[in-house]
Design an enzyme around this catalytic site. Structure first.
Site, PDB file in Angstrom:
ATOM      1  N   ARG A 210       0.830  -1.210   0.000  1.00  0.00           N
ATOM      2  CA  ARG A 210       0.000   0.000   0.000  1.00  0.00           C
ATOM      3  C   ARG A 210       0.865   1.260   0.000  1.00  0.00           C
ATOM      4  O   ARG A 210       0.596   2.205  -0.747  1.00  0.00           O
ATOM      5  CB  ARG A 210      -0.923   0.009   1.228  1.00  0.00           C
ATOM      6  CG  ARG A 210      -2.231  -0.744   1.034  1.00  0.00           C
ATOM      7  CD  ARG A 210      -2.085  -2.215   1.234  1.00  0.00           C
ATOM      8  NE  ARG A 210      -3.363  -2.934   1.166  1.00  0.00           N
ATOM      9  CZ  ARG A 210      -3.568  -4.132   1.663  1.00  0.00           C
ATOM     10  NH1 ARG A 210      -2.571  -4.772   2.269  1.00  0.00           N
ATOM     11  NH2 ARG A 210      -4.740  -4.711   1.541  1.00  0.00           N
ATOM     12  N   ASP A 239       0.181  -7.022  -3.246  1.00  0.00           N
ATOM     13  CA  ASP A 239      -1.235  -6.833  -2.914  1.00  0.00           C
ATOM     14  C   ASP A 239      -1.901  -6.149  -4.095  1.00  0.00           C
ATOM     15  O   ASP A 239      -1.281  -5.947  -5.151  1.00  0.00           O
ATOM     16  CB  ASP A 239      -1.391  -6.007  -1.629  1.00  0.00           C
ATOM     17  CG  ASP A 239      -2.572  -6.483  -0.798  1.00  0.00           C
ATOM     18  OD1 ASP A 239      -3.701  -6.345  -1.284  1.00  0.00           O
ATOM     19  OD2 ASP A 239      -2.366  -6.997   0.308  1.00  0.00           O
ATOM     20  N   HIS A 309      -6.357 -10.529  -3.638  1.00  0.00           N
ATOM     21  CA  HIS A 309      -5.417  -9.407  -3.529  1.00  0.00           C
ATOM     22  C   HIS A 309      -4.444  -9.422  -4.707  1.00  0.00           C
ATOM     23  O   HIS A 309      -3.246  -9.177  -4.547  1.00  0.00           O
ATOM     24  CB  HIS A 309      -4.643  -9.479  -2.204  1.00  0.00           C
ATOM     25  CG  HIS A 309      -5.482  -9.188  -1.000  1.00  0.00           C
ATOM     26  ND1 HIS A 309      -5.831  -7.915  -0.619  1.00  0.00           N
ATOM     27  CD2 HIS A 309      -6.069 -10.024  -0.101  1.00  0.00           C
ATOM     28  CE1 HIS A 309      -6.574  -7.973   0.468  1.00  0.00           C
ATOM     29  NE2 HIS A 309      -6.742  -9.241   0.806  1.00  0.00           N
ATOM     30  N   ASP A 374      -6.048 -14.987   2.003  1.00  0.00           N
ATOM     31  CA  ASP A 374      -7.081 -14.308   2.793  1.00  0.00           C
ATOM     32  C   ASP A 374      -7.963 -13.457   1.894  1.00  0.00           C
ATOM     33  O   ASP A 374      -7.548 -13.015   0.821  1.00  0.00           O
ATOM     34  CB  ASP A 374      -6.438 -13.432   3.872  1.00  0.00           C
ATOM     35  CG  ASP A 374      -5.614 -12.305   3.277  1.00  0.00           C
ATOM     36  OD1 ASP A 374      -4.927 -12.564   2.260  1.00  0.00           O
ATOM     37  OD2 ASP A 374      -5.652 -11.189   3.808  1.00  0.00           O
ATOM     38  N   GLU A 375      -9.190 -13.220   2.358  1.00  0.00           N
ATOM     39  CA  GLU A 375     -10.135 -12.280   1.747  1.00  0.00           C
ATOM     40  C   GLU A 375     -10.260 -12.490   0.244  1.00  0.00           C
ATOM     41  O   GLU A 375     -10.123 -11.567  -0.557  1.00  0.00           O
ATOM     42  CB  GLU A 375      -9.700 -10.841   2.047  1.00  0.00           C
ATOM     43  CG  GLU A 375      -9.682 -10.526   3.533  1.00  0.00           C
ATOM     44  CD  GLU A 375      -9.204  -9.125   3.848  1.00  0.00           C
ATOM     45  OE1 GLU A 375      -9.627  -8.585   4.856  1.00  0.00           O
ATOM     46  OE2 GLU A 375      -8.381  -8.586   3.070  1.00  0.00           O
ATOM     47  N   TRP A 443      -6.018 -14.700  12.400  1.00  0.00           N
ATOM     48  CA  TRP A 443      -6.160 -13.241  12.514  1.00  0.00           C
ATOM     49  C   TRP A 443      -7.608 -12.796  12.724  1.00  0.00           C
ATOM     50  O   TRP A 443      -7.860 -11.722  13.247  1.00  0.00           O
ATOM     51  CB  TRP A 443      -5.597 -12.556  11.267  1.00  0.00           C
ATOM     52  CG  TRP A 443      -6.436 -12.727  10.014  1.00  0.00           C
ATOM     53  CD1 TRP A 443      -6.464 -13.801   9.203  1.00  0.00           C
ATOM     54  CD2 TRP A 443      -7.352 -11.776   9.469  1.00  0.00           C
ATOM     55  NE1 TRP A 443      -7.342 -13.606   8.168  1.00  0.00           N
ATOM     56  CE2 TRP A 443      -7.904 -12.353   8.307  1.00  0.00           C
ATOM     57  CE3 TRP A 443      -7.772 -10.500   9.838  1.00  0.00           C
ATOM     58  CZ2 TRP A 443      -8.841 -11.700   7.511  1.00  0.00           C
ATOM     59  CZ3 TRP A 443      -8.696  -9.845   9.050  1.00  0.00           C
ATOM     60  CH2 TRP A 443      -9.223 -10.437   7.902  1.00  0.00           C
ATOM     61  N   TYR A 472      -3.074  -5.608  15.342  1.00  0.00           N
ATOM     62  CA  TYR A 472      -3.070  -4.716  14.178  1.00  0.00           C
ATOM     63  C   TYR A 472      -2.596  -3.342  14.636  1.00  0.00           C
ATOM     64  O   TYR A 472      -3.367  -2.540  15.154  1.00  0.00           O
ATOM     65  CB  TYR A 472      -4.464  -4.660  13.550  1.00  0.00           C
ATOM     66  CG  TYR A 472      -4.689  -5.748  12.523  1.00  0.00           C
ATOM     67  CD1 TYR A 472      -4.179  -7.029  12.735  1.00  0.00           C
ATOM     68  CD2 TYR A 472      -5.394  -5.521  11.351  1.00  0.00           C
ATOM     69  CE1 TYR A 472      -4.363  -8.034  11.814  1.00  0.00           C
ATOM     70  CE2 TYR A 472      -5.594  -6.531  10.423  1.00  0.00           C
ATOM     71  CZ  TYR A 472      -5.076  -7.782  10.658  1.00  0.00           C
ATOM     72  OH  TYR A 472      -5.250  -8.795   9.744  1.00  0.00           O
ATOM     73  N   ASP A 474      -1.641  -0.832  12.926  1.00  0.00           N
ATOM     74  CA  ASP A 474      -2.021   0.321  12.130  1.00  0.00           C
ATOM     75  C   ASP A 474      -3.262   0.995  12.692  1.00  0.00           C
ATOM     76  O   ASP A 474      -3.672   2.038  12.196  1.00  0.00           O
ATOM     77  CB  ASP A 474      -2.253  -0.077  10.684  1.00  0.00           C
ATOM     78  CG  ASP A 474      -3.258  -1.204  10.549  1.00  0.00           C
ATOM     79  OD1 ASP A 474      -3.304  -2.056  11.442  1.00  0.00           O
ATOM     80  OD2 ASP A 474      -4.000  -1.232   9.552  1.00  0.00           O
ATOM     81  N   TRP A 515      -0.074  -2.924   8.653  1.00  0.00           N
ATOM     82  CA  TRP A 515      -0.654  -2.672   7.327  1.00  0.00           C
ATOM     83  C   TRP A 515      -0.494  -1.186   7.036  1.00  0.00           C
ATOM     84  O   TRP A 515      -0.719  -0.331   7.894  1.00  0.00           O
ATOM     85  CB  TRP A 515      -2.117  -3.081   7.287  1.00  0.00           C
ATOM     86  CG  TRP A 515      -2.340  -4.538   7.575  1.00  0.00           C
ATOM     87  CD1 TRP A 515      -2.805  -5.084   8.718  1.00  0.00           C
ATOM     88  CD2 TRP A 515      -2.082  -5.626   6.681  1.00  0.00           C
ATOM     89  NE1 TRP A 515      -2.857  -6.452   8.608  1.00  0.00           N
ATOM     90  CE2 TRP A 515      -2.425  -6.815   7.367  1.00  0.00           C
ATOM     91  CE3 TRP A 515      -1.602  -5.728   5.370  1.00  0.00           C
ATOM     92  CZ2 TRP A 515      -2.302  -8.074   6.792  1.00  0.00           C
ATOM     93  CZ3 TRP A 515      -1.487  -6.979   4.798  1.00  0.00           C
ATOM     94  CH2 TRP A 515      -1.821  -8.130   5.502  1.00  0.00           C
TER      95      TRP A 515
END
Length: 1900
Positions: A210, A239, A309, A374-375, A443, A472, A474, A515
């Site tokens: 990012r 990502d 991602h 993930d995701e 997580w 986390y 961030d 992150w």
């Protein structure tokens, strides 16, 4: 008072808001020159409240001190021993001697330890400090042995001991933290340390996708990690927003995928900074970072996230995407969140994944490789044909398994290069097994972490703990975070409390996640978010369960400020809460939170403008939340209420302005019982959410409240689907359908029974039909009535079609079933069972189907013994003597059972006349077959030989199964005995001799069967009176039941004087029987029967007349089905039974069904049904209790219940009735009465000739009486000597009764035959018609009326003609009047008036006209109707007959005129429909008709006005409704139609036709909803019907449409005055419920209290649904208001609670009177909503009126509103206080509302209460009770006048609400209770005994 409040506020403000601030000087030398006296205030153990630490990144001079309170090491070692000696002190820059260790160890020592004190390494020995590196094992410690070490500092000698280089490095990091420098002197405390880490994985993850971080910045992070012994660096390299590692085979990954054209700023996806951004590492940079990490003993773990991602990968190489599901190649993602772009599942992509993993693994040497997983969004896969094909080829169940396949292949690629794969925890739920040696990172801590850990443990997968809420980094560290961060707080305490419990799984350790969406300011921002929380992760993973505690950690981390300074990071104090407001007098007090620790990196010590603005904004926002002491609309917020978060409100506002999301259909299947009873269906669905701009998946539970009687499919829309970034949340449309039912099939609103109901094999031989049918769970329907199959025309193959209205879905749904006579035992495979009795010691045989249950066996025994269906049958196993279970199956050894017949003396198996005829008929039918003839020929040839017996047995073998019907063994011997007995029973019948001759040809001769010999009963000594009562059956049943069992082993048979003689006689009879049977076996078929004679005479040989043959053939061709239509009785009101569980009875009858049968059908007979309903039986928890209750209740209902119905009782035999069933219509016709259109004898002449169906007990009593009268003395019938004589007398009485019935039946058939012949004959000479003399007109009228009801209009016309003859109108001439005869109508009318029966003549002609129209003889009907009009021109019905007849003859003009006249004279529904139909055939102008109607209305000619408006409505198109709805479709005629309906409603109201006026007014309202006059007309009509509450609503709607409508205003005021009388139908229904439970036992009644539920808020809805489903079904709940704010929520709440309790009493509260914005269209004011709430309660069965809840206990709801005078301190209303501003009243809310509510209670106070009276209200009745007095709340808390009413009702206990304070106290003899809802679980009730009534607050 106000001044004191301000002063108190100022004091609290200064005490709480103004703590010590950390002063930030603008000069850089201020911090450096701070003396040591200031240090404890900032870093010491005594910390000023509200002060925390901030780290400022700054290069300053090194000044280090060691805390005196113990060690300050982070992480804390396992063992620390501080020596008492002073610390070792050396000058700065001294030379030290180092011994031992490898060159790498010496290099690390120089770089990380000696460099702190500027030490130099001496080449030769010199006095001074010696550092020794000793290589040996460190034992005795728990944890990772390879990283264990020992550190000893004593006497200028430092010893580092370890067996590995990593252990030496850990010791060096500890030594570095021990060194302190002050005043050019280095100090090292003398101590002894032994230490080892608990977990091998202690790490941080850095996302460089990012936001990109350079190699030097990464190395800076690694250097800080090493200080706190973190040894894993998780490098997130790819990502959606960028790809950062170079791949030689795929160069576009960095050329294209590493760069994006814009970057999201802040949290809004629409705020994009259009600037090219990106970067990637070269191979040299990556190798440099890896080498540096190795020197720090940190393992670098690379991650390339796959298959999700992957938008950056797809942007570089579109061929790896799902090209058949996207429109083109995307760009690198510019916003945060999760992209839908995923890799395509094909071989090419899998090869790319393998290449990618291999090249990155070669670049970064590590033991692990992270593949992501993930995701993963499956949307593209779901819409991609190639992906779907991949699913099918690989037999994958969903797109999740595609993601699992990618993960599996990526890990396999990592394994091939010697790496262990790591995945995120989504991989556990894909359904694809992970390879061995895989590691899972947990997580998602909101998704059942223990379950994931147990799954990992079962699969042998180690885990790394990375919970979202604790790691986390961030996320913000606190509310004063100066840098932008994710929306959420992960403070230092949460991180330190990192859970590492594996629940059985192998936990490697844990790590923190950085992150980088909001780490946009480079190293400053990175350090701020990583530290000191990274140090907390280090201690949590190093120590695990040995963590010293968070307070001790805070002390030690503050002491490590010097170490942070060395790395350019400074910790300074920062105020967590500031007060920037200049208006301190208006400042709202803040609750100080626990200070946090921050790392702050800045280029200068001055706070930036951004930081100042942020602090100011936080202070302003925080001023609205924690402690609120001001007023808002008279209310004060709770002090413990959570702070207000404006960001959530902003999210909702932004969500509102987004475009609508998708609408997704979700099909849900539920049980059919949900549609029948109504209920809740819970659905769990996984949805996508965005939290802090991160995509997650969670399971959301939806609760669908399926209403009772809902249409299928039932749809329900709910918000709660997948979240979207650019649109609103998706809407889920749940389409609820019913699952397939095992018994029923739903077709619309009807329920069809899938299988035919099997009746008893002899059901067509019984005069009454009785059967039970189970439908939905918890419901059984019992049918009972006259058997339509019991007739000469019916056959055993006929089918009954039964329709029960109200037993389907909804009130109008039907239960449809078919019933048929079951096949006889001989027609199917059966199993032979021997039954022995315990009392009479006889045995018989029965057949049961295979396989068979005990119920089947019991049914077979009842059939053989001819017992009723509900007769109890008690069986025991013959082998063990143990009883059978209720539902057990017969086992193979159960071939013999024992029947306990102690209460029933079974001397022998009974054989009735019908049973005997059935047996002989079966044998004769078999003897008439060709197979029997062939077998008989073979037997004739073998007569007298040995083969004859075997041939004869084989010949009759198929017929032997018929012997089971009579209880005989299915062998030739049994058949021979059964046939002999049947012939003996029928010997005196008319065809007895013929039957004997017929069966004698086959060898079956007539023989008297042996008489049954019962065991002799021993006479017991009794008193004379008792002996007389028992002998005559007058004593209690317990006397005879308690007698000893003569057949038992303990009670031997008493020998009679002639015992030996009788025993010899019995032996001789047995020998004769055996000889006769042997003769039958040898010569059973001596000669062949005459087949032609047998065919001519029929099977019985009794058809001597040819008519008998024709009758048999005609019977086979007659009706094969019968339809029965049953409708509810008693207006559908169920009857409740006081059972446990509670059940209800619903009654049905076919009394309204036409008894006329169509050709090919049987005529319906009176039939009744009762439905036994137990709603709790439909649930799993109450099913067992329902089955037990049904087993006990059903036999009792069969035996008793329907006899209690007067209509059913009229069907029973006359001797059971105290009076004749129908006393009307008796005539001198030989004892014939009129019933249902047919002449019937006054006694039970419809019974059969046999004794079956008779009351055997009554016959026995008559026989006993006859014997005693003959003998002239009382007899002892217990003696066996009297049994023969008693049986003969009973047989004689039965024979006399049969002869009497035969004569009555013959007389009835003769009379009916003559009547039908006259009715159906063609008009002929008068002399040919037989006359029935001396019959009154009333009888003919009754006969005609019954015939019309049954649909036989031909017979009715004949009856009306007979009635006309009685009035002097010859039947034939009256029907044949010509047009010329009408000229003499006036003369005839004058002549008729002289007879005084003018009206009767007109009625006869009118009725006959109706019959002629139905017979399709319109001309004759028109003549009769005209004649009737001439007799009675002012009679509307006569004109209607003219209209109907004229319409049938196509004389439309005459029909219209006749119907107009009929409507003017009588505006009934029938006449209106006839006029409308006639006008549609001859339409006129609607406008002209309307004007004529208006003129008639002004002239008060109401009948003419109704005619004109009806004609106008017929001239325009009719109303059209939306399909499956009551909504009218608007068209061009809507306004005109509304006006016409409205005006006709007014005309109806003037003539008193209120129901018609209501119907028309509703149509007018539906057509024009903005037409106020229509609402006024509706209100007037409802007032005429006494529906005052509904009338008020109509007038209120009119006022909303036109606020100055005076008529509506007056009508509304009239309604308010009339409502307290409670004269509406709803009020009458409530009054009928007053004594419904008055007879319920008091001991089983519990009353629960509940108030302030607020169903729609928080977790209250889940709490209500969590109440036990069956535990409180016998209890009562009192709800004292504030159940919900909105009407919809109230309906859902009451529905849920109603299913849990037997009765609920409810009084609306002030919240229920609020009108929400979405309810403004429905409710004009709060009174309308109040009536709607009462109507809702009536519909749900919730009580709002007084009623008894048990014997002597009454609950009286009292409506109430608050009175400002309740506040004794200030008894005046305050206009500025708006306590209930959302309530809208048509009266003064302060002075009139409470008076009106009390007026509504006056009628309730007049009830006849006694014993215990419980009153309930919403508002508080006394000022002494606890209420909230702050902020003038007492003004809106209660009404003191309410206490007078509850005492007038003689209340002993009063329940109230509206107060949050629980109360239970007694004042002046009345107990006052309040039980507000507190949340939580269901507790034990608190008993309060009040006159034997248990009152329990419903605590939750």
């Amino acid at each position: 008072m106000k001044v004191f409040r301000v002063i108190l506020l100022w004091q609290l403000h200064f005490q709480l808001i103004l703590p010590s601030f950390c002063h930030k000087s603008s000069r850089s030398e201020g911090l450096a020159s701070r003396n040591s006296a200031e240090k404890p205030e900032l870093f010491g153990g005594l910390e000023v409240e509200g002060v925390s630490l901030i780290a400022t990144r700054r290069l300053v001079s090194r000044s280090r001190t060691q805390d005196a309170e113990g060690h300050t090491l982070v992480p804390a070692p396992q063992s620390v021993e501080l020596l008492s000696a002073p610390p070792v002190q050396l000058p700065l820059g001294s030379a030290v001697l180092v011994t031992g260790g490898t060159p790498e160890d010496l290099s690390s020592l120089k770089e990380h330890v000696l460099e702190v004190g500027k030490f130099t390494v001496a080449s030769v020995f010199k006095p001074g400090l010696v550092i020794e590196l000793k290589s040996e094992d460190v034992d005795g410690l728990e944890g990772v042995k390879g990283e264990a070490y020992k550190l000893d500092v004593a006497d200028k000698r430092i010893t580092l001991t370890s067996s590995t280089s990593h252990g030496f490095f850990n010791a060096m990091m500890t030594l570095r933290q021990l060194i302190s420098v002050k005043d050019e002197t280095v100090s090292i405390p003398q101590l002894h340390i032994q230490d080892a880490p608990m977990h091998e994985w202690r790490g941080l993850m850095l996302d460089v996708s990012r936001h990109f971080f350079s190699a030097d910045e990464v190395k800076h992070l690694l250097r800080t990690m090493a200080l706190f012994k973190l040894n894993r660096f998780h490098w997130h390299l790819s990502d959606d927003q960028g790809f950062r590692v170079p791949i030689a085979k795929y160069p576009k990954l960095t050329e294209v995928g590493a760069w994006r054209d814009g970057t999201q700023q802040g949290h809004s996806s629409g705020n994009i900074q259009r600037q090219r951004y990106g970067g990637f590492y070269t191979k040299d940079q990556i190798q440099d970072v890896v080498s540096y990490a190795e020197s720090l003993h940190i393992m670098v773990v690379p991650e390339t996230d796959l298959p999700g991602h992957a938008q950056a990968i797809v942007a570089a190489y579109p061929e790896f995407s799902n090209q058949d599901a996207i429109n083109g190649a995307p760009q690198v993602m510019q916003t945060w969140g999760v992209s839908d772009y995923v890799l395509a599942p094909n071989d090419k992509t899998f090869a790319f994944v393998s290449d990618l993993v291999g090249e990155v693994s070669n670049l970064i040497k590590s033991e692990y490789y992270h593949v992501g997983g993930d995701e993963v969004s499956g949307r593209q896969w779901d819409s991609s044909p190639s992906a779907l094909s991949f699913e099918q080829e690989n037999r994958l169940a969903s797109s999740r398994q595609i993601a699992g396949t990618f993960t599996q292949k990526a890990i396999e690629a990592a394994n091939r290069v010697g790496r262990s794969g790591i995945v995120w925890d989504e991989a556990l739920a894909t359904g694809v097994a992970l390879p061995q040696h895989s590691v899972v990172m947990i997580w998602r801590d909101w998704d059942n972490v223990p379950s994931k850990l147990r799954v990992a443990a079962q699969r042998g997968l180690p885990v790394v703990m990375c919970p979202h809420s604790a790691t986390y980094l961030d996320f913000a560290q606190g509310p004063r975070d100066p840098y932008e961060s994710q929306q959420g707080v992960v403070d230092l305490r949460k991180v330190y409390s990192l859970p590492l419990d594996g629940h059985g799984a192998n936990v490697l350790g844990g790590q923190g996640q950085l992150w980088s969406e909001y780490i946009s300011r480079g190293l400053d921002d990175l350090d701020f978010k990583a530290w000191p929380r990274g140090a907390a992760i280090a201690e949590a993973t190093w120590c695990d369960h040995r963590r010293p505690g968070f307070d001790d950690f805070k002390r030690r981390i503050k002491a490590r400020a010097s170490n942070f300074k060395e790395l350019g990071i400074e910790l300074i104090a920062c105020q967590t809460e500031t007060a920037w407001s200049k208006k301190r007098a208006l400042k709202i007090d803040l609750q100080l939170q626990e200070p946090g620790l921050y790392a702050f990196a800045a280029s200068s010590r001055e706070a930036t403008r951004r930081q100042y603005d942020r602090d100011r904004d936080f202070a302003t926002a925080g001023s609205e939340a924690p402690l609120f002491t001001g007023h808002v609309n008279g209310y004060s917020k709770r002090k413990d209420r959570a702070p207000f978060d404006a960001t959530e409100l902003m999210k909702k506002i932004q969500e509102h302005y987004k475009p609508p999301g998708r609408e997704i259909d979700v099909e849900v299947r539920c049980k059919l019982e949900k549609f029948f009873y109504g209920g809740t269906k819970q659905v769990v669905r996984t949805r996508r959410i965005y939290r802090d701009f991160q995509e997650f998946h969670e399971d959301k539970q939806f609760r669908l409240d399926v209403p009772k009687g809902a249409a299928e499919p039932w749809e329900c829309k709910m918000k709660g689907g997948d979240m979207n970034l650019e649109a609103q949340t998706d809407t889920l449309r749940f389409v609820v359908k019913s699952k397939p039912h095992k018994v029923l099939e739903r077709r619309g609103g009807d329920l069809h029974v899938l299988r035919e109901v099997r009746l008893r094999p002899d059901a067509h031989l019984q005069p009454f039909l009785q059967t039970a049918v189970s439908t939905v769970e918890g419901r059984t329907v019992l049918l009972w009535g006259q058997n339509p199959l019991y007739s000469q025309a019916a056959s055993s193959s006929a089918v009954l079609h039964v329709s029960v209205e109200g037993e389907g879905i909804g009130d109008k749904g039907h239960l449809l079933l078919s019933a048929r006579v079951a096949a006889k035992a001989g027609s199917q495979e059966t199993r032979l069972i021997v039954v022995k009795t315990t009392y009479t010691k006889i045995q018989f045989y029965v057949g049961v189907p295979v396989p068979a249950s005990v119920e089947d066996l019991q049914e077979s025994i009842r059939e053989v013994l001819q017992w009723p269906e509900d007769h109890p049958v008690t069986l025991r196993r013959s082998s063990s003597g143990l009883p059978f279970g209720e539902q057990s199956l017969l086992e193979s050894e159960d071939s013999e059972v024992v029947l306990d017949c102690r209460a029933e003396c079974v001397a022998e198996v009974p054989m009735s006349f019908r049973r005997a005829r059935d047996l002989l008929a079966a044998m004769a039918a078999f003897a008439g077959t060709d197979a029997f003839e062939e077998g008989l020929s073979g037997c004739l040839q073998a007569v007298g030989t040995a083969r004859h017996e075997s041939l004869l047995r084989k010949l009759w073998e198929p017929a032997c199964r018929s012997a089971l019907l009579c209880g005989y063994e299915p062998t030739l011997e049994g058949l021979w005995k059964a046939a002999q007995r049947a012939l003996w029973v029928l010997r005196e019948e008319v065809d007895g001799e013929t039957l004997q001759q017929r069966f004698a040809q086959f060898g079956f001769e007539l023989r008297m069967p042996p008489k049954p010999r019962l065991p002799r009963r021993r006479k017991l000594p009794r008193p004379d009176v008792e002996n007389f009562l028992v002998r005559n059956g007058l004593g209690p049943a317990s006397w005879s039941d308690s007698l000893p069992d003569p057949g038992s082993e303990t009670e031997p048979e008493e020998e009679a004087p002639d015992y030996e003689e009788r025993k010899a006689q019995q032996c001789r009879e047995n020998e004769e029987q055996e000889k006769a049977f042997l003769t039958f076996l040898r010569h059973g078929a001596a000669h062949a029967p005459d087949r032609r004679r047998a065919k001519r005479l029929g099977p019985f040989g009794a058809a001597a007349h040819p008519l008998m043959l024709r009758r048999a053939a005609h019977r086979a061709e007659l009706a094969s089905e019968c339809s029965l239509e049953l409708r509810p009785l008693f207006a559908g009101e169920p009857m409740q039974l006081f059972t446990k569980p509670t059940c209800f009875l619903q009654f049905y009858s076919n009394a309204g069904q036409a008894m006329h049968a169509n050709p090919g059908q049987l005529q319906p007979t009176p039939m009744f049904a009762v439905a036994i309903c137990c709603p709790s039986g439909a649930k799993k928890a109450g099913r067992e209790e329902w089955m037990r209750l049904r087993h006990q209740l059903l036999p009792a209902l069969k035996h008793l219940l329907l006899i209690c119905l007067s209509r059913a009782r009229s069907l029973l035999p006359r001797q059971l009735l105290p009076s004749p069933a129908s006393s009307a219509g008796y005539a001198e016709t030989g004892g014939v009465s009129v019933n249902s259109g047919k002449a019937q004898p006054t006694c039970d002449d419809g019974a059969d000739e046999s004794s079956e169906g008779e009351d055997n007990g009554e016959v026995i009593q008559l026989a006993k009486r006859r014997i005693e009268e003959t003998r002239g003395q009382t007899c002892d019938f217990d003696d066996l000597d009297m049994l023969d004589e008693l049986e003969e007398a009973a047989a004689s009485i039965r024979k006399e009764r049969r002869e009497h019935r035969r004569r009555l039946r013959a007389a009835r058939e003769s009379w009916i035959r003559d009547a039908q012949r006259e009715a159906n004959q063609v008009p002929a000479e008068k002399s040919d018609v037989p006359q029935v003399s001396q019959v009154s007109p009333a009888l003919w009228k009754q006969l005609a009326t019954d015939a019309v009801k049954s649909g036989d209009f031909y017979l009715a016309q004949w009856y009306y003609s007979k009635e006309a003859e009685c009035y002097g109108l010859p039947a034939l001439q009256a029907a044949e009047l010509t047009d010329t005869d009408t000229e003499h109508a006036d003369d005839e009318a004058t002549r008729c008036e002289s007879h005084g029966n003018l009206h009767e003549r007109a009625v006869v002609l009118s009725n006959r006209s109706l019959c002629l129209v139905r017979m399709r003889q319109p001309d004759a009907a028109l003549r009769d109707a005209r004649h009737a009009v001439s007799l009675r021109p002012d009679w509307g019905r006569a004109w209607s007959r003219v209209g109907a007849a004229a319409a049938a003859t196509s004389a439309s003009a005459e029909a219209c005129e006749a119907w107009r006249k009929a409507v003017q004279l009588d505006c009934c529904e029938e006449n209106l429909k006839g006029l409308e139909d006639a006008c549609r055939r001859n339409p006129q102008s609607a406008r002209n008709c309307k004007e004529q109607g208006n003129l008639a209305l002004r002239g008060k000619d109401w009948g003419l006005a109704i005619c004109c408006y009806t004609e106008a409505l017929a001239a325009i198109p009719p109303q059209r409704l939306v399909e499956q709805s009551e909504t009218v479709i608007q068209d061009d005629y809507s306004l005109l139609r509304s006006i016409l309906f409205s005006n006709r409603s007014a005309a109806f109201a003037h003539v008193g036709r209120w129901q018609a006026a209501v119907r028309d007014a509703k149509c007018a309202v539906a057509e024009g909803q903005s037409y106020p006059k229509a609402y006024c007309r509706l209100g007037v009509a409802l007032l005429g019907c006494c529906e005052n509450e509904r009338a008020y609503v109509a007038f209120a709607m009119a006022l909303r449409a036109e606020d100055r409508n005076m008529a509506a205003s007056k009508g509304r005021q009239a309604c308010l005055q009339l409502v307290p009388r409670w004269s509406s139908s709803a009020a009458a229904w409530r009054r009928r419920r007053f004594l419904r439970d008055a007879g319920r036992p008091r001991s089983r009644t519990r009353v629960y209290l509940l108030s302030e539920l607020r169903f729609g808020q928080g977790a209250n809805e889940a709490w209500v649904h969590g109440i036990h489903a069956t535990k409180f079904l016998d209890d009562v709940l009192i709800l004292t208001g504030n159940v919900a704010d909105s009407f919809r929520a109230l309906e859902r709440g009451l529905t849920a609670l109603r299913s849990k309790f037997r009765r609920i009493f409810f009084v609306p509260g002030n919240n229920e009177m609020w009108i929400t914005p979405i309810e403004m269209e429905r409710f004009p004011d709060s009174v309308c909503k109040f009536w709607a709430i009462l109507e809702l309660c009536d519909r749900l069965g919730v009580d709002v009126a007084p009623a008894a809840v048990c014997e002597g206990v009454y609950v009286v709801p009292l409506f109430s509103w608050y009175n400002a005078e309740f506040d004794l301190a200030d008894p005046f209303p305050d206009p500025q206080l708006q306590h209930d501003k959302y309530a809208k009243w048509p009266m003064d809310p302060n002075h009139q509302v409470w008076r009106y509510m009390l007026a509504l209670n006056r009628d309730y106070l007049q009830k006849p209460y006694h014993d215990t009276v419980i009153t309930c209200s919403h508002f508080v009745p006394r000022s002494e009770l606890p209420v909230v007095h702050e902020f003038s709340m007492a003004k809106a808390s209660g009404c003191a006048e309410l206490d007078d009413q509850l005492r007038q009702a003689r209340s002993s206990c009063h329940v109230y609400g509206h107060s949050s304070k629980q109360c239970g106290k007694e004042i002046d003899g009345v107990i006052y209770l309040n039980a507000p809802h507190k949340g939580g679980g269901l507790e034990e009730p608190i008993p309060l005994d009040a006159q034997s009534l248990t009152l329990t607050p419903f605590l939750a």
